[in-house]
Design a protein around this motif. Structure first.
Motif, mmCIF file in Angstrom:
data_model
loop_
_atom_site.group_PDB
_atom_site.id
_atom_site.type_symbol
_atom_site.label_atom_id
_atom_site.label_comp_id
_atom_site.label_asym_id
_atom_site.label_seq_id
_atom_site.Cartn_x
_atom_site.Cartn_y
_atom_site.Cartn_z
ATOM 1 N N VAL A 51 0.848 -1.247 -0.111
ATOM 2 C CA VAL A 51 0.042 0.025 -0.011
ATOM 3 C C VAL A 51 0.850 1.231 -0.020
ATOM 4 N N SER A 81 -8.881 2.072 3.637
ATOM 5 C CA SER A 81 -7.794 1.484 3.523
ATOM 6 C C SER A 81 -6.884 2.616 2.815
ATOM 7 N N ALA A 98 2.843 -0.856 -4.959
ATOM 8 C CA ALA A 98 1.980 0.119 -4.500
ATOM 9 C C ALA A 98 1.939 1.362 -5.485
ATOM 10 N N LYS A 118 9.849 3.176 3.866
ATOM 11 C CA LYS A 118 9.118 2.084 4.261
ATOM 12 C C LYS A 118 8.720 1.973 5.542
ATOM 13 N N PRO A 133 3.893 -1.678 3.580
ATOM 14 C CA PRO A 133 3.508 -0.196 3.698
ATOM 15 C C PRO A 133 4.682 0.848 3.188
ATOM 16 N N THR A 196 -4.961 -1.045 8.322
ATOM 17 C CA THR A 196 -4.880 0.537 7.939
ATOM 18 C C THR A 196 -4.418 1.281 9.439
ATOM 19 N N MET A 199 -0.924 0.745 10.603
ATOM 20 C CA MET A 199 0.035 1.348 9.966
ATOM 21 C C MET A 199 0.283 2.900 10.457
#
Length: 227
Positions: A51, A81, A98, A118, A133, A196, A199
């Motif tokens: 993502v 998300s 991503a 990251k 992510p 989500t 993160m």
């Protein structure tokens, strides 16, 4: 909310990403009951996805975007998300995933996005996905082109909203395991939970660590000057 968080700059984001990531220590703050973050021993069976946390300036303040997933999608329908999805076999780097998914879902071409860093991977046991992510940056708010087959709604929020304690909540939600109280971010009536929120929690903790480290450094410098 401390005033410093309303004035976060992209340079401070970059600096914080050079520091040790809090990882599961932050993820656990938003982990629903009965869930595990531990990867199974047979890692080859785990699906990979990626993502993008896309940052940009709007009216002088850093913002980021989320999507409300189409209710007809197989995985996590209707949930909020970051742009992203499953890694294809031909993609050797999840960063490629991503970027591709961001282009497909909200119409931002990969060449416009600057790689910043990251965050820690998040394993979602209910769907068997290990999520990578990434954080990217565009100088100004882009022109979004929404793919309504995948995205029901685009949500743009100021980054500093993550640091307002009033936006941290416990909500009764319908999950795969039935109704349960889950920790979440409740921002402008948007309920952000699950992977989500984990993160986001890591980014929040990372930036708070960065600021507390700066304050400690300044306090030590002041003490040295006084002595």
């Amino acid at each position: 909310m401390p005033d410093q968080f309303s004035k976060i700059t992209i340079q401070e984001i970059i600096s914080s990403l050079k520091e040790p990531l809090p990882g599961q220590r932050a993820h656990m703050k938003m982990l629903p009951g009965g869930r595990s973050l531990t990867l199974p021993t047979n890692y080859s069976q785990v699906k990979k996805s990626a993502v993008l946390i896309l940052l940009f300036y709007e009216q002088g303040l850093l913002h980021f975007c989320l999507t409300k997933r189409n209710s007809n999608l197989k995985n996590h329908p209707g949930q909020i998300s970051f742009p992203g999805g499953r890694c294809e076999k031909y993609e050797t780097d999840p960063w490629e995933t991503a970027l591709r998914e961001t282009d497909e879902e909200i119409g931002i071409p990969p060449h416009q996005i600057q790689f910043l860093g990251k965050l820690s991977d998040v394993f979602v046991s209910v769907s068997n996905f290990n999520i990578h992510p990434y954080i990217g940056f565009i100088q100004e708010k882009p022109t979004f082109i929404i793919n309504h087959k995948e995205v029901e709604k685009l949500i743009v929020l100021p980054l500093h909203s993550l640091f307002t304690e009033e936006n941290h909540a416990i909500e009764m939600l319908e999950t795969r395991n039935g109704k349960m109280n889950v920790p979440c971010y409740l921002i402008e009536d948007h309920v952000i939970w699950g992977a989500t929120s984990m993160m986001i929690a890591e980014l929040e903790v990372l930036l708070k660590q960065h600021y507390s480290g700066q304050e400690e450094h300044l306090n030590n410098a002041d003490s040295d000057q006084e002595s």
